[in-house]
Design a protein around this motif. Structure first.
Motif, short mmCIF file in Angstrom:
data_model
loop_
_atom_site.label_atom_id
_atom_site.label_comp_id
_atom_site.label_asym_id
_atom_site.label_seq_id
_atom_site.Cartn_x
_atom_site.Cartn_y
_atom_site.Cartn_z
N ALA A 100 1.04 -1.25 -0.04
CA ALA A 100 -0.12 -0.03 -0.10
C ALA A 100 0.98 1.10 0.05
O ALA A 100 1.90 1.28 0.44
CB ALA A 100 -0.94 -0.06 1.40
N TRP A 101 0.34 2.18 -0.52
CA TRP A 101 1.20 3.77 -0.64
C TRP A 101 1.17 4.06 0.86
O TRP A 101 0.29 4.15 1.67
CB TRP A 101 0.25 4.76 -1.59
N LEU A 109 5.71 16.87 0.38
CA LEU A 109 4.76 16.17 -0.66
C LEU A 109 5.59 15.01 -1.38
O LEU A 109 6.63 15.07 -1.25
CB LEU A 109 4.37 17.28 -1.78
N LYS A 110 4.73 14.18 -1.91
CA LYS A 110 5.47 12.87 -2.51
C LYS A 110 5.46 12.71 -3.88
O LYS A 110 4.14 12.87 -4.19
CB LYS A 110 5.04 11.44 -1.73
N LEU A 111 6.28 12.40 -4.67
CA LEU A 111 6.11 12.43 -6.10
C LEU A 111 6.67 10.87 -6.49
O LEU A 111 7.90 10.80 -6.39
CB LEU A 111 6.98 13.37 -6.76
N ASN A 112 5.95 10.01 -6.62
CA ASN A 112 6.25 8.91 -7.31
C ASN A 112 6.37 8.73 -8.58
O ASN A 112 5.42 8.98 -9.44
CB ASN A 112 5.18 7.78 -6.58
N SER A 136 -4.22 12.74 -1.27
CA SER A 136 -4.92 13.25 -2.35
C SER A 136 -3.93 13.64 -3.48
O SER A 136 -2.88 14.18 -3.36
CB SER A 136 -5.56 14.52 -1.86
N CYS A 137 -4.36 13.24 -4.80
CA CYS A 137 -3.69 13.53 -5.92
C CYS A 137 -3.57 15.10 -6.31
O CYS A 137 -4.67 15.73 -6.43
CB CYS A 137 -4.22 12.70 -7.11
#
Length: 237
Positions: A100-101, A109-112, A136-137
């Motif tokens: 799971a994320w 903030l997280k950028l995958n 939230s995206c």
């Protein structure tokens, strides 16, 4: 002819039930040659022996990781040296302890990011999804890139993601965490002296952007990037 090849292959003295990767090799070779043959006949492509060799090795590594996802060897290591698979204790364990994320810490903030190469390997793409710590995206990117080795594509995904965030999407005051599921790419950025000379310039560019902007870079398990992987495949499909 393929039947003779397969029969001869399995009669070799080093092929045994324990050497699982060797049973996959002839199928990856035949499938790669067949796809290239179709491109030559129907697409007016030329025979590139070096590319065929590379694609067969890449396909072998990808198939092996699909069959044995619990193995603790990376796809990039298998491409470089398939013999490493002989030293592993292999189990077809498809359960993943944690896929799971995970949310980012407060204030980040997280950028995958991820990359993919199409089945014919004539197109590649990179994608990324930016999320806050609530899941939230906040935005996404998807760009096509040319053909190339998997690790190069993963490095380009990191560079493209950073460029997108700081040039196109930088309306946020939070600090950034960027994640990739490529162990080699992340390790090279953290330790540029380990990167091959071929990728040294690209790795240094990524490292400079990360250091100048106080970005955290981390490796995420493959399962964490399912959504990003889906996005990049749609982008090149």
């Amino acid at each position: 002819m393929p039947g003779i090849f397969l029969q001869a292959w399995h009669e070799l003295h080093f092929i045994s039930s324990s050497n699982s990767i060797w049973h996959i090799i002839p199928f990856s070779v035949l499938w790669t040659v067949w796809l290239r043959r179709n491109e030559v006949v129907f697409g007016n492509k030329v025979v590139d022996v070096i590319q065929i060799f590379f694609l067969a090795r890449t396909r072998l590594a990808c198939w092996f990781k699909e069959v044995y996802p619990a193995s603790d060897i990376s796809r990039e290591e298998l491409i470089a040296n398939p013999y490493l698979a002989e030293k592993l204790k292999l189990f077809r364990n498809y359960s993943k302890a944690k896929t799971a994320w995970e949310p980012s810490p407060v204030g980040y903030l997280k950028l995958n990011v991820d990359s993919s190469i199409s089945r014919g390997s004539s197109l590649g793409g990179v994608s990324g999804i930016l999320m806050d710590n609530g899941g939230s995206c906040l935005g996404s990117l998807s760009e096509r890139i040319g053909n190339g080795p998997p690790t190069l594509s993963e490095l380009l995904a990191l560079k493209t993601g950073l460029k997108w965030y700081f040039e196109d999407a930088n309306s946020f005051e939070s600090r950034l965490i960027i994640e990739s599921d490529s162990e080699a790419a992340v390790d090279w950025v953290l330790h540029p002296e380990k990167s091959p000379l071929l990728y040294a310039s690209l790795v240094k560019d990524i490292e400079k952007t990360i250091n100048d902007n106080h970005v955290m870079i981390r490796r995420s398990p493959r399962g964490f990037n399912v959504e990003v992987d889906s996005l990049v495949k749609r982008g090149i499909g």
